[in-house]
Scaffold this motif. Structure first.
Motif, PDB file in Angstrom:
ATOM      1  N   ALA A 166       0.854  -1.190   0.000  1.00 49.56           N
ATOM      2  CA  ALA A 166       0.000   0.000   0.000  1.00 49.56           C
ATOM      3  C   ALA A 166       0.884   1.233   0.000  1.00 49.56           C
ATOM      4  CB  ALA A 166      -0.902   0.017   1.218  1.00 49.56           C
ATOM      5  N   VAL A 167       0.435   2.228  -0.696  1.00 52.06           N
ATOM      6  CA  VAL A 167       1.127   3.509  -0.691  1.00 52.06           C
ATOM      7  C   VAL A 167       0.230   4.474   0.073  1.00 52.06           C
ATOM      8  CG1 VAL A 167       1.996   5.413  -2.091  1.00 52.06           C
ATOM      9  CG2 VAL A 167       2.247   3.046  -2.893  1.00 52.06           C
ATOM     10  N   LEU A 168       0.748   5.021   1.152  1.00 47.58           N
ATOM     11  CA  LEU A 168      -0.013   5.970   1.962  1.00 47.58           C
ATOM     12  C   LEU A 168       0.488   7.376   1.672  1.00 47.58           C
ATOM     13  CD1 LEU A 168      -0.059   4.049   5.348  1.00 47.58           C
ATOM     14  CD2 LEU A 168      -1.795   4.064   3.568  1.00 47.58           C
ATOM     15  N   ARG A 169      -0.435   8.256   1.462  1.00 49.31           N
ATOM     16  CA  ARG A 169      -0.076   9.641   1.227  1.00 49.31           C
ATOM     17  C   ARG A 169      -0.757  10.485   2.298  1.00 49.31           C
ATOM     18  NH1 ARG A 169      -2.127  13.215  -3.751  1.00 49.31           N
ATOM     19  NH2 ARG A 169      -3.136  14.374  -2.145  1.00 49.31           N
ATOM     20  N   TYR A 170       0.016  11.171   3.077  1.00 46.56           N
ATOM     21  CA  TYR A 170      -0.529  12.000   4.134  1.00 46.56           C
ATOM     22  C   TYR A 170      -0.699  13.422   3.613  1.00 46.56           C
ATOM     23  CZ  TYR A 170       0.472   8.038   7.048  1.00 46.56           C
ATOM     24  OH  TYR A 170       0.487   6.779   7.582  1.00 46.56           O
ATOM     25  N   VAL A 171      -1.911  13.914   3.734  1.00 42.79           N
ATOM     26  CA  VAL A 171      -2.230  15.248   3.248  1.00 42.79           C
ATOM     27  C   VAL A 171      -2.616  16.096   4.452  1.00 42.79           C
ATOM     28  CG1 VAL A 171      -3.747  16.583   1.746  1.00 42.79           C
ATOM     29  CG2 VAL A 171      -3.049  14.275   1.082  1.00 42.79           C
ATOM     30  N   PRO A 172      -1.950  17.229   4.654  1.00 44.18           N
ATOM     31  CA  PRO A 172      -2.296  18.080   5.805  1.00 44.18           C
ATOM     32  C   PRO A 172      -3.685  18.696   5.664  1.00 44.18           C
ATOM     33  CG  PRO A 172      -0.418  19.000   4.579  1.00 44.18           C
ATOM     34  CD  PRO A 172      -0.840  17.750   3.879  1.00 44.18           C
ATOM     35  N   HIS A 173      -4.382  18.756   6.768  1.00 41.72           N
ATOM     36  CA  HIS A 173      -5.715  19.344   6.838  1.00 41.72           C
ATOM     37  C   HIS A 173      -5.760  20.363   7.973  1.00 41.72           C
ATOM     38  CE1 HIS A 173      -6.665  15.809   4.452  1.00 41.72           C
ATOM     39  NE2 HIS A 173      -7.831  16.352   4.171  1.00 41.72           N
ATOM     40  N   THR A 174      -6.745  21.229   7.910  1.00 40.46           N
ATOM     41  CA  THR A 174      -6.967  22.228   8.950  1.00 40.46           C
ATOM     42  C   THR A 174      -8.416  22.106   9.416  1.00 40.46           C
ATOM     43  OG1 THR A 174      -5.370  23.726   7.942  1.00 40.46           O
ATOM     44  CG2 THR A 174      -6.946  24.712   9.469  1.00 40.46           C
ATOM     45  N   ILE A 175      -8.628  22.272  10.723  1.00 36.14           N
ATOM     46  CA  ILE A 175      -9.981  22.256  11.272  1.00 36.14           C
ATOM     47  C   ILE A 175     -10.258  23.629  11.884  1.00 36.14           C
ATOM     48  CG2 ILE A 175      -9.195  21.255  13.458  1.00 36.14           C
ATOM     49  CD1 ILE A 175     -11.944  19.769  13.536  1.00 36.14           C
ATOM     50  N   ARG A 176     -11.437  24.176  11.532  1.00 41.60           N
ATOM     51  CA  ARG A 176     -11.811  25.513  12.015  1.00 41.60           C
ATOM     52  C   ARG A 176     -13.291  25.529  12.390  1.00 41.60           C
ATOM     53  NH1 ARG A 176      -8.580  26.981   7.463  1.00 41.60           N
ATOM     54  NH2 ARG A 176      -6.731  28.116   8.102  1.00 41.60           N
ATOM     55  N   HIS A 177     -13.630  26.467  13.261  1.00 38.39           N
ATOM     56  CA  HIS A 177     -15.032  26.696  13.636  1.00 38.39           C
ATOM     57  C   HIS A 177     -15.825  27.042  12.378  1.00 38.39           C
ATOM     58  CE1 HIS A 177     -18.584  28.189  15.625  1.00 38.39           C
ATOM     59  NE2 HIS A 177     -18.401  29.380  15.063  1.00 38.39           N
ATOM     60  N   ALA A 178     -17.006  26.441  12.238  1.00 31.36           N
ATOM     61  CA  ALA A 178     -17.895  26.736  11.118  1.00 31.36           C
ATOM     62  C   ALA A 178     -19.059  27.570  11.642  1.00 31.36           C
ATOM     63  CB  ALA A 178     -18.412  25.435  10.499  1.00 31.36           C
ATOM     64  N   PRO A 179     -19.006  28.890  11.454  1.00 28.89           N
ATOM     65  CA  PRO A 179     -20.024  29.770  12.024  1.00 28.89           C
ATOM     66  C   PRO A 179     -21.446  29.419  11.601  1.00 28.89           C
ATOM     67  CG  PRO A 179     -18.323  31.061  10.893  1.00 28.89           C
ATOM     68  CD  PRO A 179     -18.016  29.616  10.676  1.00 28.89           C
ATOM     69  N   GLU A 180     -21.621  28.903  10.394  1.00 28.36           N
ATOM     70  CA  GLU A 180     -22.969  28.572   9.930  1.00 28.36           C
ATOM     71  C   GLU A 180     -23.593  27.438  10.731  1.00 28.36           C
ATOM     72  OE1 GLU A 180     -20.144  26.160   7.316  1.00 28.36           O
ATOM     73  OE2 GLU A 180     -20.150  28.145   8.216  1.00 28.36           O
ATOM     74  N   GLY A 181     -22.767  26.665  11.436  1.00 24.54           N
ATOM     75  CA  GLY A 181     -23.282  25.579  12.275  1.00 24.54           C
ATOM     76  C   GLY A 181     -23.777  26.057  13.625  1.00 24.54           C
ATOM     77  N   GLY A 182     -23.364  27.251  14.017  1.00 22.58           N
ATOM     78  CA  GLY A 182     -23.791  27.805  15.290  1.00 22.58           C
ATOM     79  C   GLY A 182     -23.084  27.188  16.486  1.00 22.58           C
ATOM     80  N   VAL A 183     -23.508  27.590  17.652  1.00 25.63           N
ATOM     81  CA  VAL A 183     -22.975  27.108  18.925  1.00 25.63           C
ATOM     82  C   VAL A 183     -24.165  26.782  19.813  1.00 25.63           C
ATOM     83  CG1 VAL A 183     -21.591  27.696  20.947  1.00 25.63           C
ATOM     84  CG2 VAL A 183     -20.910  28.544  18.716  1.00 25.63           C
ATOM     85  N   THR A 184     -24.088  25.701  20.574  1.00 28.32           N
ATOM     86  CA  THR A 184     -25.130  25.392  21.549  1.00 28.32           C
ATOM     87  C   THR A 184     -24.536  25.439  22.944  1.00 28.32           C
ATOM     88  OG1 THR A 184     -24.764  23.016  21.319  1.00 28.32           O
ATOM     89  CG2 THR A 184     -26.508  23.976  19.978  1.00 28.32           C
ATOM     90  N   TYR A 185     -25.360  25.800  23.899  1.00 30.45           N
ATOM     91  CA  TYR A 185     -24.960  25.964  25.292  1.00 30.45           C
ATOM     92  C   TYR A 185     -25.858  25.108  26.170  1.00 30.45           C
ATOM     93  CZ  TYR A 185     -22.913  30.149  23.234  1.00 30.45           C
ATOM     94  OH  TYR A 185     -22.209  31.019  22.440  1.00 30.45           O
ATOM     95  N   GLU A 186     -25.269  24.447  27.162  1.00 24.32           N
ATOM     96  CA  GLU A 186     -26.029  23.623  28.100  1.00 24.32           C
ATOM     97  C   GLU A 186     -25.400  23.729  29.483  1.00 24.32           C
ATOM     98  OE1 GLU A 186     -27.255  19.604  26.408  1.00 24.32           O
ATOM     99  OE2 GLU A 186     -25.484  20.105  25.203  1.00 24.32           O
ATOM    100  N   ALA A 187     -26.209  23.477  30.506  1.00 24.66           N
ATOM    101  CA  ALA A 187     -25.719  23.407  31.882  1.00 24.66           C
ATOM    102  C   ALA A 187     -26.292  22.156  32.532  1.00 24.66           C
ATOM    103  CB  ALA A 187     -26.131  24.648  32.668  1.00 24.66           C
ATOM    104  N   PHE A 188     -25.470  21.489  33.328  1.00 28.07           N
ATOM    105  CA  PHE A 188     -25.861  20.259  34.005  1.00 28.07           C
ATOM    106  C   PHE A 188     -25.538  20.387  35.481  1.00 28.07           C
ATOM    107  CE2 PHE A 188     -24.757  19.309  29.685  1.00 28.07           C
ATOM    108  CZ  PHE A 188     -25.710  18.401  29.273  1.00 28.07           C
ATOM    109  N   CYS A 189     -26.483  20.062  36.348  1.00 28.68           N
ATOM    110  CA  CYS A 189     -26.218  20.037  37.775  1.00 28.68           C
ATOM    111  C   CYS A 189     -25.442  18.751  38.073  1.00 28.68           C
ATOM    112  CB  CYS A 189     -27.517  20.062  38.579  1.00 28.68           C
ATOM    113  SG  CYS A 189     -27.222  20.025  40.361  1.00 28.68           S
ATOM    114  N   VAL A 190     -24.297  18.876  38.733  1.00 31.48           N
ATOM    115  CA  VAL A 190     -23.477  17.697  39.022  1.00 31.48           C
ATOM    116  C   VAL A 190     -23.492  17.341  40.508  1.00 31.48           C
ATOM    117  CG1 VAL A 190     -22.027  17.908  36.989  1.00 31.48           C
ATOM    118  CG2 VAL A 190     -21.369  19.079  39.086  1.00 31.48           C
ATOM    119  N   THR A 191     -24.442  17.904  41.239  1.00 34.31           N
ATOM    120  CA  THR A 191     -24.629  17.485  42.621  1.00 34.31           C
ATOM    121  C   THR A 191     -25.067  16.024  42.609  1.00 34.31           C
ATOM    122  OG1 THR A 191     -25.234  19.714  43.314  1.00 34.31           O
ATOM    123  CG2 THR A 191     -25.934  17.897  44.742  1.00 34.31           C
TER     124      THR A 191
END
Length: 75
Positions: free
Chosen positions: A4-29
């Motif tokens: 097998a010949v493996l070729r490693y290609v560099p990638h970048t990961i970034r925040h996608a603003p169109e996906g939005g952000v969700t917020y949650e809180a959990f009581c851990v008592t």
């Protein structure tokens, strides 16, 4: 024999603003397990935690912020 010949290609990961952000809180008592549910704005889970603390005396919460990311191949 298989080769097998493996070729490693560099990638970048970034925040996608169109996906939005969700917020949650959990009581851990111990034994509680209450949660705010997912919201698009940070204010609602924060207010939920404050109300829950006032009603129950619970004072430790886990906050979760979830975003979406896009992976792109580097040029």
């Amino acid at each position: 024999m298989t080769r097998a010949v493996l070729r490693y290609v560099p990638h970048t990961i970034r925040h996608a603003p169109e996906g939005g952000v969700t917020y949650e809180a959990f009581c851990v008592t111990e034994g509680c397990g209450a949660e705010s549910g997912a919201h698009d704005e940070q204010e609602e889970p924060q207010n939920w935690a404050l109300r829950h603390a006032g009603r129950t005396g619970h004072d430790l919460f886990r906050r979760v912020f979830t975003d979406h990311a896009r992976v792109t191949r580097d040029a």
